[in-house]
Design a protein around this motif. Structure first.
Motif, PDB file in Angstrom:
ATOM      1  N   LYS A 205      21.088 -19.601  -5.352  1.00  0.00           N
ATOM      2  CA  LYS A 205      22.100 -19.241  -6.342  1.00  0.00           C
ATOM      3  C   LYS A 205      22.345 -17.735  -6.395  1.00  0.00           C
ATOM      4  CE  LYS A 205      22.853 -23.430  -7.826  1.00  0.00           C
ATOM      5  NZ  LYS A 205      24.171 -24.072  -7.633  1.00  0.00           N
ATOM      6  N   GLY A 206      21.742 -16.985  -5.468  1.00  0.00           N
ATOM      7  CA  GLY A 206      22.022 -15.559  -5.373  1.00  0.00           C
ATOM      8  C   GLY A 206      21.202 -14.665  -6.275  1.00  0.00           C
ATOM      9  N   GLU A 207      20.099 -15.177  -6.826  1.00  0.00           N
ATOM     10  CA  GLU A 207      19.246 -14.335  -7.659  1.00  0.00           C
ATOM     11  C   GLU A 207      18.499 -13.317  -6.794  1.00  0.00           C
ATOM     12  OE1 GLU A 207      18.950 -14.191 -10.919  1.00  0.00           O
ATOM     13  OE2 GLU A 207      20.209 -15.924 -11.402  1.00  0.00           O
ATOM     14  N   ASP A 208      18.078 -12.219  -7.413  1.00  0.00           N
ATOM     15  CA  ASP A 208      17.309 -11.196  -6.718  1.00  0.00           C
ATOM     16  C   ASP A 208      16.022 -11.814  -6.153  1.00  0.00           C
ATOM     17  OD1 ASP A 208      15.023  -9.057  -6.778  1.00  0.00           O
ATOM     18  OD2 ASP A 208      16.888  -7.904  -6.767  1.00  0.00           O
ATOM     19  N   PRO A 209      15.649 -11.487  -4.917  1.00  0.00           N
ATOM     20  CA  PRO A 209      14.444 -12.075  -4.311  1.00  0.00           C
ATOM     21  C   PRO A 209      13.176 -11.844  -5.129  1.00  0.00           C
ATOM     22  CG  PRO A 209      15.764 -10.994  -2.628  1.00  0.00           C
ATOM     23  CD  PRO A 209      16.399 -10.660  -3.943  1.00  0.00           C
ATOM     24  N   TYR A 210      13.063 -10.668  -5.793  1.00  0.00           N
ATOM     25  CA  TYR A 210      11.883 -10.407  -6.608  1.00  0.00           C
ATOM     26  C   TYR A 210      11.852 -11.313  -7.833  1.00  0.00           C
ATOM     27  CZ  TYR A 210      10.768  -6.287  -3.834  1.00  0.00           C
ATOM     28  OH  TYR A 210      10.436  -5.457  -2.809  1.00  0.00           O
ATOM     29  N   VAL A 211      13.014 -11.563  -8.407  1.00  0.00           N
ATOM     30  CA  VAL A 211      13.116 -12.477  -9.550  1.00  0.00           C
ATOM     31  C   VAL A 211      12.735 -13.887  -9.115  1.00  0.00           C
ATOM     32  CG1 VAL A 211      14.715 -13.561 -11.173  1.00  0.00           C
ATOM     33  CG2 VAL A 211      14.838 -11.100 -10.750  1.00  0.00           C
ATOM     34  N   ALA A 212      13.279 -14.314  -7.979  1.00  0.00           N
ATOM     35  CA  ALA A 212      12.985 -15.657  -7.470  1.00  0.00           C
ATOM     36  C   ALA A 212      11.500 -15.818  -7.196  1.00  0.00           C
ATOM     37  CB  ALA A 212      13.797 -15.912  -6.199  1.00  0.00           C
ATOM     38  N   LYS A 213      10.904 -14.782  -6.594  1.00  0.00           N
ATOM     39  CA  LYS A 213       9.477 -14.869  -6.271  1.00  0.00           C
ATOM     40  C   LYS A 213       8.627 -14.944  -7.534  1.00  0.00           C
ATOM     41  CE  LYS A 213       6.068 -12.966  -3.098  1.00  0.00           C
ATOM     42  NZ  LYS A 213       5.811 -11.967  -2.032  1.00  0.00           N
ATOM     43  N   ALA A 214       9.022 -14.210  -8.564  1.00  0.00           N
ATOM     44  CA  ALA A 214       8.265 -14.230  -9.826  1.00  0.00           C
ATOM     45  C   ALA A 214       8.280 -15.613 -10.461  1.00  0.00           C
ATOM     46  CB  ALA A 214       8.828 -13.189 -10.789  1.00  0.00           C
ATOM     47  N   ILE A 215       9.404 -16.346 -10.311  1.00  0.00           N
ATOM     48  CA  ILE A 215       9.478 -17.717 -10.847  1.00  0.00           C
ATOM     49  C   ILE A 215       8.390 -18.580 -10.224  1.00  0.00           C
ATOM     50  CG2 ILE A 215      10.902 -19.811 -10.941  1.00  0.00           C
ATOM     51  CD1 ILE A 215      13.367 -17.958 -10.981  1.00  0.00           C
ATOM     52  N   ASN A 216       8.207 -18.450  -8.926  1.00  0.00           N
ATOM     53  CA  ASN A 216       7.164 -19.209  -8.228  1.00  0.00           C
ATOM     54  C   ASN A 216       5.779 -18.718  -8.630  1.00  0.00           C
ATOM     55  OD1 ASN A 216       5.648 -20.737  -6.462  1.00  0.00           O
ATOM     56  ND2 ASN A 216       6.330 -19.684  -4.625  1.00  0.00           N
ATOM     57  N   GLU A 217       5.632 -17.393  -8.638  1.00  0.00           N
ATOM     58  CA  GLU A 217       4.299 -16.814  -8.846  1.00  0.00           C
ATOM     59  C   GLU A 217       3.766 -17.009 -10.258  1.00  0.00           C
ATOM     60  OE1 GLU A 217       3.950 -13.145  -5.664  1.00  0.00           O
ATOM     61  OE2 GLU A 217       4.728 -12.713  -7.667  1.00  0.00           O
ATOM     62  N   HIS A 218       4.637 -17.241 -11.235  1.00  0.00           N
ATOM     63  CA  HIS A 218       4.125 -17.291 -12.602  1.00  0.00           C
ATOM     64  C   HIS A 218       3.295 -18.545 -12.869  1.00  0.00           C
ATOM     65  CE1 HIS A 218       7.147 -20.175 -14.180  1.00  0.00           C
ATOM     66  NE2 HIS A 218       6.484 -20.149 -15.317  1.00  0.00           N
ATOM     67  N   TYR A 219       3.288 -19.487 -11.935  1.00  0.00           N
ATOM     68  CA  TYR A 219       2.381 -20.643 -12.040  1.00  0.00           C
ATOM     69  C   TYR A 219       1.044 -20.371 -11.355  1.00  0.00           C
ATOM     70  CZ  TYR A 219       6.225 -23.554 -13.772  1.00  0.00           C
ATOM     71  OH  TYR A 219       7.237 -24.084 -14.528  1.00  0.00           O
ATOM     72  N   MET A 220       0.916 -19.279 -10.644  1.00  0.00           N
ATOM     73  CA  MET A 220      -0.297 -18.985  -9.882  1.00  0.00           C
ATOM     74  C   MET A 220      -1.357 -18.347 -10.791  1.00  0.00           C
ATOM     75  SD  MET A 220       1.533 -17.413  -6.455  1.00  0.00           S
ATOM     76  CE  MET A 220      -0.003 -17.142  -5.564  1.00  0.00           C
ATOM     77  N   PRO A 221      -2.651 -18.561 -10.458  1.00  0.00           N
ATOM     78  CA  PRO A 221      -3.160 -19.509  -9.451  1.00  0.00           C
ATOM     79  C   PRO A 221      -3.096 -20.931  -9.993  1.00  0.00           C
ATOM     80  CG  PRO A 221      -4.982 -18.379 -10.518  1.00  0.00           C
ATOM     81  CD  PRO A 221      -3.727 -17.783 -11.088  1.00  0.00           C
ATOM     82  N   ARG A 222      -2.619 -21.850  -9.155  1.00  0.00           N
ATOM     83  CA  ARG A 222      -2.440 -23.237  -9.581  1.00  0.00           C
ATOM     84  C   ARG A 222      -3.757 -24.005  -9.606  1.00  0.00           C
ATOM     85  NH1 ARG A 222       2.389 -21.886  -6.907  1.00  0.00           N
ATOM     86  NH2 ARG A 222       4.274 -22.601  -7.997  1.00  0.00           N
ATOM     87  N   ASN A 223      -4.729 -23.541  -8.821  1.00  0.00           N
ATOM     88  CA  ASN A 223      -6.042 -24.179  -8.768  1.00  0.00           C
ATOM     89  C   ASN A 223      -7.065 -23.153  -8.319  1.00  0.00           C
ATOM     90  OD1 ASN A 223      -5.886 -24.133  -5.787  1.00  0.00           O
ATOM     91  ND2 ASN A 223      -4.381 -25.771  -6.067  1.00  0.00           N
TER      92      ASN A 223
END
Length: 692
Positions: free
Chosen positions: A420-438
């Motif tokens: 959807k054209g979001e900034d790559p750093y923003v997109a990465k933070a969405i993924n990373e905010h669940y880390m560490p998952r285990n």
């Protein structure tokens, strides 16, 4: 003469995740039983498949070890009369032990004399003792159990047969109406009923009927077969340890095979393809041997059986995967039609928790808390990017893909955000905010992702604690232990000189304004402090810190995680160096002598030269010490305090603290109490064991 004993429990198929734990538990219980009943042995080997748990005991003794036991009889005032003759009570006791009164002796117990007899217990035969294995089978425990038929008996799965064989002889007992025998069973489809003539032939007998009872042997066979298929086709196949363990515990006679899927599905994100194969079908994904990030339209699976009709098995697996990938492709294409705004708007309709509001409300709290944390950290990153990442961090939870594959939350958020054209750093933070998952997962790579992750986890922790949803025992339905451990891991990895206390206060106030709090701030914070301490103690133990060092470190500001860890590191290094023993002795002497004194103003005109020397050293180092503590550099703080050692030693060599002059005594105690307070800012070093 030594013997071989076999115990096998035949069951309906066990869930793969329980097999190895049950195998280990059975082995431990058998060993405990043999030790308790005094039956010596050479080795105990455990076996397991989805349909059986077994142990093979080799070098087993013929009989129990005989022992001499002291039997306690009546008190001597009852055992003998006034003339010193044995009474009927003593004679009856001796007779009951198979002894005579001439065998009795006197033993004092807690100031009272008793008659004792020494009797020898002759060991029973192994055959007689091993009937007690019934309790070993019955007492296995599982996190989830079931009942069947009309039995008042719970077990992980119904028991179908039990083998208890001492060499070639059946040891009789019964569990859940199943009697022991010498009969076991081979592979469900490829094998048949087996009559064991001797326990020592157990493994060979099963393998002849297409069952490999040894977990490691099955695992190595699967690894070898997958490696061979990969080499034949020029593929790279990662042998995911968790998946390999699960597959090994799903089969008794493994045969690896491969299949393919249509290339049109390769437009679906790799994470989705891998999840569809690995998590849902237990398939091993295949990658290009030269480009290991390039997934190929193939998979490897493991059949519980031989090679007969393997083409049909291949086609069946391909058909199942095609259906799942078709769904995934449809979900992906449909999700791409949605805007991020339309997704975030739906968060107001999703409950975070019935007592804590919606996900939209959680995101709004996080947005405020993230700003506050960035200020506390004096974070130099892009605040607008951080705000945007917080605004949309949960949007993928309403997508079709995450609904179907919950384990992809965050990952799909990053993929969709980029699309959807979001900034790559923003997109990465969405993924990373669940880390560490285990426990095996890493921490966020970016500071933005790390800040968002800590706030997300801390918001959840504060929310559930303030409504009393605190984990007890093994129950942790909201995974608060895992989230807290992850938060600790992030703060340590990023080496943030920050106290969580101010963040907890800030988050609590937001819950309070919304009317979600049930307990007050001090009660909530106290419970979180205790909970955090337990998690942090585990972390420090895993880092191999000494028990006394951990005790001192955890007695300081536990909300300041890096401070606590830095203190533990500084103290451990110091106490392991014998040259520092006089330093801690000087500190301890100061702490102990001022235990009832209060810090305050002192008067130098009352001081002798040795007192002035110590007090001037103290006042000179105070600013440097406090800066080191404020920066979380506890090694530097301890190094600063080392300059106190010599003046303290000189002080106590020349100064009588508790002198008769009350003004002098009070001035000296107050001055030392000031120094004690400074030392205790480092930690209560008097708790350290200097003798280790």
């Amino acid at each position: 003469m030594v013997h071989t004993f076999l115990l096998e429990i035949g069951l309906e198929e066990l869930p793969a995740q329980y097999v190895l734990g049950a195998q280990q538990q059975l082995k431990e219980k058998v060993i405990t039983f043999l030790n308790e009943v005094r039956l010596s042995y050479e080795t105990v080997t455990a076996y397991s498949t989805p349909r059986r748990l077994a142990v093979l005991v080799e070098g087993l003794a013929s009989r129990q070890t005989s022992v001499e036991v002291q039997a306690k009889g009546p008190a001597m005032k009852i055992a003998k009369d006034d003339n010193g003759n044995w009474t009927k009570a003593a004679e009856g006791f001796a007779r009951g032990q198979g002894l005579t009164v001439d065998d009795l002796f006197v033993k004092n117990v807690k100031g009272v004399d008793y008659a004792y007899g020494l009797k020898k217990e002759i060991g029973k035969s192994a055959k007689d003792v091993l009937t007690g294995m019934e309790s070993v089978v019955s007492d296995l425990t599982f996190s989830k159990s079931m009942r069947w038929s009309d039995l008042d008996f719970k077990y992980i799965r119904p028991i179908h047969w039990i083998v208890a064989l001492l060499d070639g002889e059946v040891i009789p007992f019964e569990v859940a109406r199943v009697k022991t025998s010498r009969h076991t069973f081979g592979h469900r489809f490829l094998g048949s009923k087996i009559t064991l003539s001797d326990a020592k032939h157990y493994v060979e007998a099963l393998e002849s009927e297409n069952v490999i009872p040894a977990y490691e042997k099955r695992k190595k066979k699967i690894e070898a077969q997958i490696t061979e298929l990969a080499a034949m086709n020029g593929w790279f196949v990662p042998l995911d340890a968790e998946l390999l363990e699960e597959v090994t515990n799903l089969v008794e006679w493994p045969t690896a095979l491969y299949g393919s899927f249509e290339e049109r599905f390769l437009h679906v994100p790799v994470d989705v393809l891998i999840t569809s194969m690995k998590e849902h079908q237990r398939y091993f994904p295949v990658f290009d041997v030269k480009e290991i990030d390039c997934i190929k339209p193939y998979f490897i699976t493991v059949r519980n059986g031989g090679k007969a009709h393997i083409e049909m098995v291949q086609k069946g697996n391909e058909k199942v995967l095609t259906a799942r990938l078709s769904d995934a492709a449809f979900f992906f294409d449909e999700d791409l039609k949605k805007s991020i705004v339309s997704c975030t708007d739906k968060l107001k309709n999703i409950v975070f928790h019935v007592e804590l509001g919606s996900l939209e409300q959680k995101v709004l709290r996080m947005k405020n808390s993230v700003k506050f944390m960035a200020e506390v950290l004096n974070w130099k990153g892009d605040r607008k990017q951080l705000e945007r990442a917080t605004d949309i961090c949960k949007f993928d939870l309403v997508t079709n893909m995450v609904y179907e594959f919950p384990e992809l939350q965050g990952r799909m958020g990053e993929i969709y955000a980029l699309k959807k054209g979001e900034d790559p750093y923003v997109a990465k933070a969405i993924n990373e905010h669940y880390m560490p998952r285990n426990a095996e997962d890493g921490v966020p790579e970016t500071e933005m992702g790390a800040i968002l992750s800590v706030i997300d986890k801390l918001d959840t922790l504060v929310g559930f604690f303030t409504i009393g949803k605190i984990p007890t025992g093994s129950a942790d339905p909201y995974a608060l232990r895992r989230q807290t451990a992850g938060m600790i891991q992030i703060v340590m990895e990023k080496n943030w000189n920050i106290s969580l206390e101010s963040l907890i206060d800030y988050i609590y106030e937001q819950y309070k304004v919304s009317g979600f709090t049930k307990s007050d701030l001090s009660e909530t914070k106290s419970a979180i402090c205790q909970f955090l301490g337990i998690r942090l103690k585990t972390v420090l133990q895993e880092m191999a810190f000494r028990f006394d060092v951990i005790e001192v470190a955890l007695a300081t500001n536990i909300f300041h995680i890096c401070h606590t860890v830095s203190l533990a590191q500084a103290l451990q290094t110091a106490v392991l160096n014998p040259d520092n023993k006089p330093l801690f002795e000087a500190f301890n002497r100061t702490i102990h002598i001022t235990k009832d004194a209060t810090p305050g103003a002192v008067y130098e005109e009352y001081m002798q030269p040795e007192e002035k020397a110590l007090y001037h050293t103290y006042t000179d180092l105070c600013p440097r010490f406090k800066v080191a503590v404020q920066e979380g550099n506890m090694k530097e703080a301890l190094d600063v305090l080392k300059s106190l050692r010599e003046p303290i030693e000189v002080y106590f060599d020349h100064i009588m603290v508790n002198c008769e002059d009350e003004k002098l005594r009070q001035n000296r105690l107050t001055a030392l109490a000031n120094i004690r307070a400074l030392i205790l800012e480092l930690g209560n070093v008097s708790l350290l064991n200097l003798k280790e």
